[in-house]
Design an enzyme around this catalytic site. Sequence first.
Site, mmCIF file in Angstrom:
data_model
loop_
_atom_site.group_PDB
_atom_site.id
_atom_site.type_symbol
_atom_site.label_atom_id
_atom_site.label_comp_id
_atom_site.label_asym_id
_atom_site.label_seq_id
_atom_site.Cartn_x
_atom_site.Cartn_y
_atom_site.Cartn_z
ATOM 1 N N CYS A 279 0.914 -1.209 -0.016
ATOM 2 C CA CYS A 279 -0.038 0.039 0.088
ATOM 3 C C CYS A 279 0.953 1.188 0.064
ATOM 4 O O CYS A 279 1.570 1.776 -0.830
ATOM 5 C CB CYS A 279 -0.986 0.096 1.102
ATOM 6 S SG CYS A 279 -2.440 1.001 1.015
ATOM 7 N N HIS A 363 -3.905 -5.345 -0.176
ATOM 8 C CA HIS A 363 -3.604 -5.724 1.101
ATOM 9 C C HIS A 363 -3.758 -7.410 1.009
ATOM 10 O O HIS A 363 -4.704 -8.168 1.352
ATOM 11 C CB HIS A 363 -4.607 -5.459 2.244
ATOM 12 C CG HIS A 363 -4.251 -4.055 2.594
ATOM 13 N ND1 HIS A 363 -3.372 -3.533 3.717
ATOM 14 C CD2 HIS A 363 -4.549 -2.730 2.067
ATOM 15 C CE1 HIS A 363 -3.204 -2.197 3.766
ATOM 16 N NE2 HIS A 363 -3.852 -1.818 2.656
ATOM 17 N N GLU A 365 -2.666 -9.387 3.429
ATOM 18 C CA GLU A 365 -2.878 -10.033 4.558
ATOM 19 C C GLU A 365 -4.360 -9.825 5.275
ATOM 20 O O GLU A 365 -4.730 -10.483 6.250
ATOM 21 C CB GLU A 365 -2.059 -9.113 5.690
ATOM 22 C CG GLU A 365 -2.568 -7.959 6.220
ATOM 23 C CD GLU A 365 -2.901 -6.877 5.203
ATOM 24 O OE1 GLU A 365 -3.594 -5.805 5.405
ATOM 25 O OE2 GLU A 365 -2.291 -6.874 4.080
#
Length: 385
Positions: A279, A363, A365
Amino acid sequence: MADPTSTRAPTGATGVLVLASGGIIWGRGFGAEGQAVGEVCFNTAMTGYQEVMTDPSYAGQIINFTFPHIGNVGANPEDVEALNPHALGAIVRQDVTDPSNFRSTQHFDAWMKANGRIGISGIDTRALTRLIRINGAPNAVIAHSSSSKFDIPALLAQARAWAGLEGMDLAKDVTALQTYGWDRGLWKLGEGYSAPAKGSRKVVAIDYGIKHNILRNLVDVGCDVTVVPATAAFDEIMAHAPDGLFLSNGPGDPAATGEYAVPVIRQWLETKKPLFGICLGHQMLGLAVGAKTEKMHQGHRGANHPVKRLSDGAVEITSMNHGFAVDAETLPANAKATHTSLFDGSNCGFELVDQPAFSVQYHPEASPGPQDSHYLFEKFAGMMG
């Protein structure tokens, strides 16, 4: 949207969103009373509202949730991405109901109150989303008063006086104040967060506004993680003798954060050691190699964004939260694009062809259902041997 020349609250209205354009949107307030000024953006995720509210990347922003039933599973101390919420407020369609989930430990309204965050319900969130899509993300003030007393001219002046996110460095506001170690792994139902054995790969993570689940994923692939503040100098990083460097997500204008972050990243690149960015970290790497970033019209925020992996054409369903992007046309010759958004074609990842460094805009994760992108953590770990 209410007539901007009218300042009297309709019957039962205890919340209001005052746009810098002069638009006034009335609703029912919940959470904390007061007011906050920021940028209004929309998020399309159907789950994870607590993670959204605590994501440091949302600093300076008011979230318009497109999914109508926000708050229906309550709140708990595990589903957070930071110690405190960073989003300024929540705009929702339906009133917040009593929680109906076995993991809930607190009503969402009570959680918002306890954390000083303002909410408004009863809003036509789809209409507001269309407004943002057409005109871009507006500056606004969100306010809640149980007495229904609002000084609309003052709120409008506050919204118009706010400078906006462009040119604003917010990483300094959300970063850790000191260096610390992280050793918690991934969460499992009935077990909570794991405590794996200490990893063998030393990673320094620069905290521009890092989400906790990123740290958990790094631990899960065998990393010994040390987190340093956004302003950490190169020598401070190297004092930990890292095998790899991680650049985190975060809020604000990447060009502003880059003033102090880019020189450090460039020094790291000279070591030829592995680097991974997510990001804002992706944007920082882009700036470090000479690319430019740009403010997006509406940004990408949600848990259902399709991203094409250019190496094999596979599509990853990803979670996103960014209002700035790397301009792919400005990437240097040694930076190879690896991922692209199927929504608008914007760059979602690149890697350097002459050293072990890569980054993605989304993202990996976040686990928005599929875990399509977890391989990126394994890739980073593999680079360190």
